[in-house]
Design an enzyme around this catalytic site. Structure first.
Site, short mmCIF file in Angstrom:
data_model
loop_
_atom_site.label_atom_id
_atom_site.label_comp_id
_atom_site.label_asym_id
_atom_site.label_seq_id
_atom_site.Cartn_x
_atom_site.Cartn_y
_atom_site.Cartn_z
N LYS A 1 0.84 -0.81 0.06
CA LYS A 1 -0.07 -0.06 0.41
C LYS A 1 0.65 1.05 0.24
O LYS A 1 2.17 1.22 0.57
CB LYS A 1 -0.65 0.19 1.28
CG LYS A 1 -2.14 -0.61 1.01
CD LYS A 1 -2.93 -0.97 0.00
CE LYS A 1 -4.11 -1.86 0.53
NZ LYS A 1 -5.03 -2.05 -0.92
N ASP B 1 -0.41 -0.04 -4.81
CA ASP B 1 -1.77 0.06 -4.76
C ASP B 1 -2.05 1.09 -4.27
O ASP B 1 -1.73 1.33 -2.97
CB ASP B 1 -2.54 -1.22 -3.95
CG ASP B 1 -3.73 -0.78 -3.75
OD1 ASP B 1 -4.39 0.16 -4.87
OD2 ASP B 1 -4.86 -1.63 -3.26
N GLU C 1 -0.81 -0.67 -8.78
CA GLU C 1 -2.65 -0.49 -8.76
C GLU C 1 -3.47 1.30 -8.30
O GLU C 1 -3.30 1.13 -7.94
CB GLU C 1 -2.61 -1.27 -7.71
CG GLU C 1 -4.44 -1.91 -8.29
CD GLU C 1 -4.73 -3.14 -6.70
OE1 GLU C 1 -6.40 -2.55 -6.07
OE2 GLU C 1 -4.39 -3.82 -6.87
N ASP D 1 -8.75 -1.07 -9.94
CA ASP D 1 -9.50 -2.45 -9.06
C ASP D 1 -10.80 -0.68 -8.98
O ASP D 1 -11.58 -1.48 -9.32
CB ASP D 1 -9.18 -1.49 -8.25
CG ASP D 1 -9.27 -3.22 -6.49
OD1 ASP D 1 -10.85 -2.74 -6.82
OD2 ASP D 1 -9.01 -2.75 -5.50
N LYS E 1 -13.63 -8.26 -7.73
CA LYS E 1 -14.07 -8.93 -6.54
C LYS E 1 -14.60 -9.20 -6.37
O LYS E 1 -16.28 -8.53 -6.83
CB LYS E 1 -13.22 -7.76 -5.17
CG LYS E 1 -11.58 -7.07 -5.37
CD LYS E 1 -11.99 -6.37 -4.22
CE LYS E 1 -10.43 -5.75 -4.45
NZ LYS E 1 -9.95 -4.38 -3.52
#
Length: 330
Positions: free
Chosen positions: A113, A144, A170, A196, A220
């Site tokens: 992250k 991400d 991401e 995402d 997801k």
């Protein structure tokens, strides 16, 4: 597939089978230290409804549709019985990176992250550098940003992070238009962009693919309305895919694993190892990474753990009201 009218449970059926829980996290993630969720005793298998509390009812309705689909409807056949997963490194201090990675035994890939509002780019670079040191030259690193950068910030950050041999970045920027511009700017660097939020939070989840805004889709099962709906989106996109989770319990991870197991070509390790970020779970046999993978199987709920981690009466009432409202939108 969507539940048929005959198989779709009513609100009373859902509430009768619902368990509202609050699970502690092993480390702070997305600004929270506990994860609230609802799991249902579906007639076919345990299933989960766990949109984050800040999501509105319209967005949360897709998560409830997925829960009903998984617990009440027969699922598509699977192509594999285990899924390789990545480690997930929250925006922790550099000194904590090694202990976080130790929770993901055998994982060859780490998602790190970055772009945390309270941290600097130097913090991000130091964290990624430490992940590279721990994983070694053969490890795979993806970062991400959760849409946290504008185009200029993203370009500068990727320049600084590229020497660590990134697998992809991401959601570096929030909008599809920004992703298109950034992808054009950094094409010479050879760092792919993955989308995402531009897929799961969009009115049109295929817009990012049509615009040429990403090289990889991160999907997801819960936010896209279930395994069947997610597979339809992937097939229409024509892009490589990473199946990921939203800090689910092992029940939600079993839904993600079922999705990943049904994807024809699965070239990337998936973000389905996040049970390792929980300090507790709802089953005696959680879907924790072993040798870098999790199995594809249903999860058996533990009555003792459901009781131990039951949410307060106030939070249970809040979730019951949310289920009632979102069910009315299906």
């Amino acid at each position: 597939m969507d539940p048929t009218a005959a198989s779709k449970p009513g609100t009373e059926d859902l509430l009768a089978s619902a368990h509202v829980v609050s699970l502690p996290l092993a480390t702070r993630f997305r600004g929270i230290t506990t994860r609230e969720a609802v799991v249902f005793d579906g007639p076919l298998r345990a299933t989960e409804f766990s949109p984050f509390v800040e999501y509105n009812d319209t967005e949360a309705a897709a998560w409830l549709r997925a829960a009903i689909d998984f617990g009440w409807v027969e699922q598509t056949a699977v192509l594999r019985d285990s899924i390789r997963v990545n480690a997930t490194v929250p925006a922790v201090a550099t000194a904590d990176v090694e202990s976080v990675l130790a929770r993901f035994p055998g994982c060859r890939t780490a998602k790190v992250k970055v772009a945390e509002a309270s941290q600097s780019r130097a913090d991000d670079v130091a964290r990624v550098a430490e992940v590279r040191r721990v994983l070694g030259p053969e490890g795979r690193i993806r970062v991400d940003a959760n849409g946290g950068w504008n185009v200029d910030e993203a370009e500068h950050a990727i320049r600084e992070l590229a020497p660590f041999d990134l697998e992809y970045v991401e959601q570096p920027c929030a909008s599809v238009d920004e992703l298109v511009e950034l992808r054009a700017r950094i094409g010479w660097m050879g760092v792919p962009i993955a989308a995402d939020e531009s897929v799961r939070k969009a009115d049109d989840p295929l817009a990012v693919a049509r615009a040429g805004a990403a090289d990889v889709l991160v999907v997801k099962a819960q936010p896209l309305g279930g395994v069947g709906r997610a597979l339809e989106i992937l097939a229409a996109s024509g892009l490589p895919v990473v199946v990921s989770s939203a800090l689910d319990t092992s029940v939600g991870l079993s839904m993600g694993a079922r999705l990943a197991a049904a994807v024809p070509d699965l070239d990337f390790d998936c973000g389905l190892g996040t049970a390792a970020l929980l300090a507790a779970d709802l089953t005696d046999d959680p879907l924790l990474p072993v040798d870098g993978a999790i199995p594809v199987r249903d999860v058996v709920l533990s009555p003792a753990l459901l009781e131990r981690h039951a949410a307060s009466p106030e939070r249970t009432a809040w979730w019951h009201e949310r289920i009632t409202r979102t069910h009315a939108l299906l």
